[in-house]
Design an enzyme around this catalytic site. Structure first.
Site, PDB file in Angstrom:
ATOM      1  N   GLY A 157       1.216  -1.106  -0.077  1.00 26.46           N
ATOM      2  CA  GLY A 157       0.060   0.506   0.001  1.00 26.46           C
ATOM      3  C   GLY A 157       1.017   1.099   0.128  1.00 26.46           C
ATOM      4  CG  ASP A 158       0.362   3.874   1.816  1.00 22.77           C
ATOM      5  OD1 ASP A 158      -1.081   4.074   2.276  1.00 22.77           O
ATOM      6  OD2 ASP A 158       0.849   3.863   3.168  1.00 22.77           O
ATOM      7  CG  LEU A 193      14.912   6.734  -8.613  1.00 28.09           C
ATOM      8  CD1 LEU A 193      15.217   6.284  -8.516  1.00 28.09           C
ATOM      9  CD2 LEU A 193      15.234   7.636 -10.195  1.00 28.09           C
ATOM     10  CE  LYS A 244      -2.327   1.950  -3.475  1.00 26.29           C
ATOM     11  NZ  LYS A 244      -1.716   1.484  -2.946  1.00 26.29           N
ATOM     12  N   GLY A 245      -2.283   7.076  -6.266  1.00 32.33           N
ATOM     13  CA  GLY A 245      -2.506   8.092  -6.441  1.00 32.33           C
ATOM     14  C   GLY A 245      -2.517   9.053  -7.492  1.00 32.33           C
ATOM     15  NE  ARG A 267      -1.647   2.809  11.113  1.00 31.08           N
ATOM     16  CZ  ARG A 267      -2.298   2.055  11.001  1.00 31.08           C
ATOM     17  NH1 ARG A 267      -2.096   0.977  11.770  1.00 31.08           N
ATOM     18  NH2 ARG A 267      -2.974   1.999   9.918  1.00 31.08           N
ATOM     19  N   PRO A 268       3.029   7.049  11.307  1.00 21.75           N
ATOM     20  CG  PRO A 268       4.298   6.876  13.267  1.00 21.75           C
ATOM     21  CD  PRO A 268       3.204   6.969  13.053  1.00 21.75           C
ATOM     22  NE  ARG A 269       2.526   6.003   4.367  1.00 24.36           N
ATOM     23  CZ  ARG A 269       2.404   6.726   2.859  1.00 24.36           C
ATOM     24  NH1 ARG A 269       3.229   7.630   2.810  1.00 24.36           N
ATOM     25  NH2 ARG A 269       0.821   6.656   3.048  1.00 24.36           N
ATOM     26  CD  GLN A 276      -7.052  -1.357   0.736  1.00 21.60           C
ATOM     27  OE1 GLN A 276      -7.694  -1.618   0.380  1.00 21.60           O
ATOM     28  NE2 GLN A 276      -7.063   0.381   1.504  1.00 21.60           N
ATOM     29  CG  ASN A 318      -9.393   0.357   4.214  1.00 23.32           C
ATOM     30  OD1 ASN A 318      -9.971   0.771   2.748  1.00 23.32           O
ATOM     31  ND2 ASN A 318      -9.065  -0.703   3.535  1.00 23.32           N
ATOM     32  CB  ALA A 319      -7.752   3.972   0.098  1.00 16.04           C
ATOM     33  N   GLY A 320      -6.036   6.138   1.413  1.00 18.19           N
ATOM     34  CA  GLY A 320      -5.793   7.446   1.526  1.00 18.19           C
ATOM     35  C   GLY A 320      -4.771   7.502   0.507  1.00 18.19           C
ATOM     36  CG  HIS A 321      -6.085   6.459  -2.960  1.00 20.15           C
ATOM     37  ND1 HIS A 321      -6.499   5.756  -3.974  1.00 20.15           N
ATOM     38  CD2 HIS A 321      -4.944   5.663  -2.530  1.00 20.15           C
ATOM     39  CE1 HIS A 321      -6.612   4.680  -3.941  1.00 20.15           C
ATOM     40  NE2 HIS A 321      -5.929   4.159  -2.860  1.00 20.15           N
TER      41      HIS A 321
HETATM   42  P1  GDP Z   1      -1.399   5.332  -2.423  1.00 23.48           P
HETATM   43  O1  GDP Z   1      -1.875   5.281  -1.460  1.00 23.48           O
HETATM   44  O2  GDP Z   1      -0.693   4.613  -2.853  1.00 23.48           O
HETATM   45  O3  GDP Z   1      -2.308   6.792  -2.985  1.00 23.48           O
HETATM   46  O4  GDP Z   1       0.112   6.272  -1.960  1.00 23.48           O
HETATM   47  P2  GDP Z   1      -0.203   7.626  -1.019  1.00 23.48           P
HETATM   48  O5  GDP Z   1      -0.799   8.629  -1.267  1.00 23.48           O
HETATM   49  O6  GDP Z   1      -0.937   7.367   1.063  1.00 23.48           O
HETATM   50  O7  GDP Z   1       1.111   7.853  -0.751  1.00 23.48           O
HETATM   51  C1  GDP Z   1       2.368   8.394  -1.688  1.00 23.48           C
HETATM   52  C2  GDP Z   1       2.888   9.664  -1.007  1.00 23.48           C
HETATM   53  O8  GDP Z   1       3.712   9.567  -1.894  1.00 23.48           O
HETATM   54  C3  GDP Z   1       1.935  10.742  -0.691  1.00 23.48           C
HETATM   55  O9  GDP Z   1       2.198  12.135  -0.311  1.00 23.48           O
HETATM   56  C4  GDP Z   1       2.320  11.159  -2.622  1.00 23.48           C
HETATM   57  O10 GDP Z   1       2.264  12.786  -3.129  1.00 23.48           O
HETATM   58  C5  GDP Z   1       3.781  11.288  -2.473  1.00 23.48           C
HETATM   59  N1  GDP Z   1       4.387  10.852  -3.843  1.00 23.48           N
HETATM   60  C6  GDP Z   1       3.823  10.297  -4.451  1.00 23.48           C
HETATM   61  N2  GDP Z   1       4.840   9.628  -5.298  1.00 23.48           N
HETATM   62  C7  GDP Z   1       6.459  10.680  -5.559  1.00 23.48           C
HETATM   63  C8  GDP Z   1       7.530  11.067  -5.947  1.00 23.48           C
HETATM   64  O11 GDP Z   1       8.213   9.925  -6.773  1.00 23.48           O
HETATM   65  N3  GDP Z   1       8.325  11.341  -4.798  1.00 23.48           N
HETATM   66  C9  GDP Z   1       7.792  11.681  -3.889  1.00 23.48           C
HETATM   67  N4  GDP Z   1       8.662  12.474  -3.513  1.00 23.48           N
HETATM   68  N5  GDP Z   1       6.552  11.444  -3.370  1.00 23.48           N
HETATM   69  C10 GDP Z   1       5.704  10.925  -4.130  1.00 23.48           C
HETATM   70  P1  IMO Z   2      -3.602   2.853   0.252  1.00 21.49           P
HETATM   71  O1  IMO Z   2      -4.904   2.509  -0.714  1.00 21.49           O
HETATM   72  C1  IMO Z   2      -0.976   0.788   3.267  1.00 21.49           C
HETATM   73  C2  IMO Z   2      -3.411  -1.576   6.271  1.00 21.49           C
HETATM   74  C3  IMO Z   2      -3.997  -0.947   7.573  1.00 21.49           C
HETATM   75  C4  IMO Z   2      -3.225  -2.600   8.441  1.00 21.49           C
HETATM   76  C5  IMO Z   2      -4.054  -3.802   7.310  1.00 21.49           C
HETATM   77  C6  IMO Z   2      -5.478  -3.719   7.641  1.00 21.49           C
HETATM   78  O2  IMO Z   2      -3.461   4.382   0.641  1.00 21.49           O
HETATM   79  O3  IMO Z   2      -2.816   2.207  -0.401  1.00 21.49           O
HETATM   80  P2  IMO Z   2      -8.000  -2.197   7.660  1.00 21.49           P
HETATM   81  O4  IMO Z   2      -8.489  -0.867   8.486  1.00 21.49           O
HETATM   82  O5  IMO Z   2      -7.630  -2.799   5.844  1.00 21.49           O
HETATM   83  O6  IMO Z   2      -9.485  -3.636   7.918  1.00 21.49           O
HETATM   84  O7  IMO Z   2      -6.496  -2.309   7.858  1.00 21.49           O
HETATM   85  O8  IMO Z   2      -4.428  -2.876   6.174  1.00 21.49           O
HETATM   86  N1  IMO Z   2      -3.843  -0.943   5.391  1.00 21.49           N
HETATM   87  C7  IMO Z   2      -3.276   0.476   4.293  1.00 21.49           C
HETATM   88  N2  IMO Z   2      -1.941  -0.462   4.622  1.00 21.49           N
HETATM   89  N3  IMO Z   2      -2.388   2.092   2.617  1.00 21.49           N
HETATM   90  C8  IMO Z   2      -3.788   1.730   2.508  1.00 21.49           C
HETATM   91  O9  IMO Z   2      -4.671   2.148   1.602  1.00 21.49           O
HETATM   92  C9  IMO Z   2      -4.189   0.769   3.492  1.00 21.49           C
HETATM   93  N4  IMO Z   2      -5.096   0.347   3.538  1.00 21.49           N
HETATM   94  C10 IMO Z   2      -5.030  -0.863   4.758  1.00 21.49           C
HETATM   95  O10 IMO Z   2      -2.683  -0.060   8.364  1.00 21.49           O
HETATM   96  O11 IMO Z   2      -2.091  -2.818   8.167  1.00 21.49           O
HETATM   97 MG    MG Z   3      -2.345   5.645   1.030  1.00 22.29          MG
END
Ligand code: GDP
Ligand code: IMO
Ligand code: MG
Length: 427
Positions: free
Chosen positions: A12-13, A332, A16-17, A303-305, A224, A38-41
């Protein structure tokens, strides 16, 4: 017109967003198919940053239709809050967002159960986002779930809530020894949001099939990451939905032949939020440095990843499970300062070398990474717009990741902004 899947290939994270936002400008429809709030994009547009939880990441384009598919679990209060917030920032939501009448609804008792479950697990807790995801899917598969369609049929909805609440309250009382919930606690928060929600509810299966037949370009937005999939992830440290390509079909009702391109999003390193194995996890001090540079804090919970080096084994597994056709490698730039960068190519477990991510979480917990050390590039990369703008060692690093994953690179991201991107192919 075939559809493109964008799926997380780690925990996850992965970014994708950002990747969805990059492609959504040319898409007609963006559909979420699993997960919930649960998602955060995060998406950066100019100086603005948007964090989307339930609303698909195509919402930033006024010409793109966004769909919350049948496989999603939808918290109506959170969705309406998100819509109001986006409208307050000037985005057009009504007319651009539709919610499946078949999606299941997350209610306050699901969240209470999620928290109570976690508390009861104590040291074995999963570290969920407390969004009620697991309990909502449990009700769905237990055949007592409440669908979005029910939400708009007051007598049916009330009868289902009453039945479920009686059961949940017995559980709260006798199993968890926590206060029971009243009907008002479930119903009242909905009163303000149904009027806003009702016009968005539609037969999403029909909408998506009509779009497909009309030759529209469809993006399927994963939430995720593959290693959090309920079947293929590090069970029980997973979420409760089907994250992989199969879930994109069952979560939208689209037929298999529609999927021709599967883009796996990976970070140039690895992160994870919550408990469970992370074989390449860095010791606290080193992890903290990358966490600060990469701003690795949960978009939903803050939360800290947990941070680790790039690990080829989960990505290879994701490549296999999703039939990945392209890799989008993000962040990168976060590695720009390093002299040397380890990349995990295999695991060592009980004297054996493993080339594949193990099915058993107990084994994954005990694996030691085998590293190949690659030279760093010690150059700022965020200004690069084509591969030849990158230092040789950065290109070598990317080539190694793609080779280890067995998937060709399609996109490289060197910053959160839209233009901080290198396209290696036409999307
Ligand atoms: P998602 O859940 O997969 O959409 O990812 P998140 O948005 O939760 O976490 C990715 C984080 O990295 C976000 O704060 C983005 O703005 C940031 N991000 C995405 N691509 C890049 C990149 O190439 N470089 C940096 N420094 N940040 C990025
Ligand atoms: P995005 O879409 C990262 C993790 C939680 C926990 C496990 C189960 O932003 O990538 P849940 O609340 O789904 O039952 O929690 O899954 N988790 C994520 N980790 N990015 C996410 O979404 C997540 N959504 C759930 O931290 O370990
Ligand atoms: Mg996310």
């Amino acid at each position: 017109m075939p559809a493109t899947l964008i799926v997380g290939a780690q925990w996850g994270d992965e970014g994708k967003g950002k990747v969805i936002d990059l492609l959504a400008g040319k898409a007609d429809v963006v559909a979420r198919f699993q997960g919930g709030s649960n998602a955060g994009h995060s998406v950066h547009v100019g100086a603005e940053q948007y964090v989307l939880h339930l609303v698909p990441s195509g919402i930033l384009y006024p010409g793109t239709i966004n769909v919350i598919g049948n496989g999603v679990v939808m918290d109506p209060v959170r969705l309406v809050d998100e819509i109001v917030h986006l409208e307050g920032r000037g985005l057009k939501v009504t007319g651009n967002l539709f919610v499946s009448d078949l999606a299941h609804v997350t209610l306050p008792y699901h969240k209470r159960l999620d928290e109570a479950n976690e508390l009861k697990r104590g040291a074995d807790k999963i570290g969920t986002t407390h969004q009620g995801i697991g309990p909502t899917y449990a009700d769905k598969y237990g055949r007592i779930g409440i669908k979005v369609g029910d939400l708009l049929d007051e007598p049916v909805f009330l009868a289902k809530v009453r039945r479920n609440l009686a059961e949940k309250n017995a559980f709260f009382r006798e199993h968890y020894h926590i206060p029971e919930m009243t009907e008002a606690e479930i119903i009242d928060p909905l009163r303000g949001c149904l009027a806003k929600l009702a016009p968005l509810v539609t037969d999403s299966v029909r909408l998506l099939h009509d779009a497909m037949k009309a030759g529209k370009k469809i993006l399927l937005e994963g939430a995720q990451g593959t290693l959090l999939d309920v079947d293929f992830g590090t069970y029980p440290f997973v979420t409760a939905s089907h994250i992989t390509a199969g879930g994109a079909l069952s979560g939208t009702g689209l037929p298999p032949a529609v999927l021709t391109r599967q883009i796996g999003v990976v970070k140039a390193y690895t992160t994870r939020v919550g408990a469970g194995p992370l074989p390449t996890e860095l010791p606290p001090e080193e992890g903290e440095r990358l966490r600060i540079i990469g701003r690795e804090y949960g978009a939903t919970t803050g939360r800290p990843r947990r941070v680790g080096w790039f690990d080829a084994l989960p990505v290879r597994r994701a490549a296999m499970l999703n039939g990945l056709t392209d890799l989008a490698i993000t962040k990168l730039d976060v590695l720009d300062h390093l002299d040397e960068i380890p990349v995990c190519t295999a695991y060592r477990w009980k004297g054996k070398e493993l080339a594949e991510f193990p099915n058993r979480t107990e084994v994954a917990q005990e694996c030691e990474p085998v590293y190949r050390r690659l030279p760093g590039w010690k150059t700022v990369t965020s200004g690069a717009r084509k591969m030849t703008d990158l230092p040789d060692n950065a290109r070598r690093y990317l080539d190694t990741l793609a080779e280890l994953a067995g998937v060709p690179m399609g996109i490289v991201s060197i910053g959160p902004k839209r233009d901080e991107t290198i396209f290696l192919k036409e999307f």
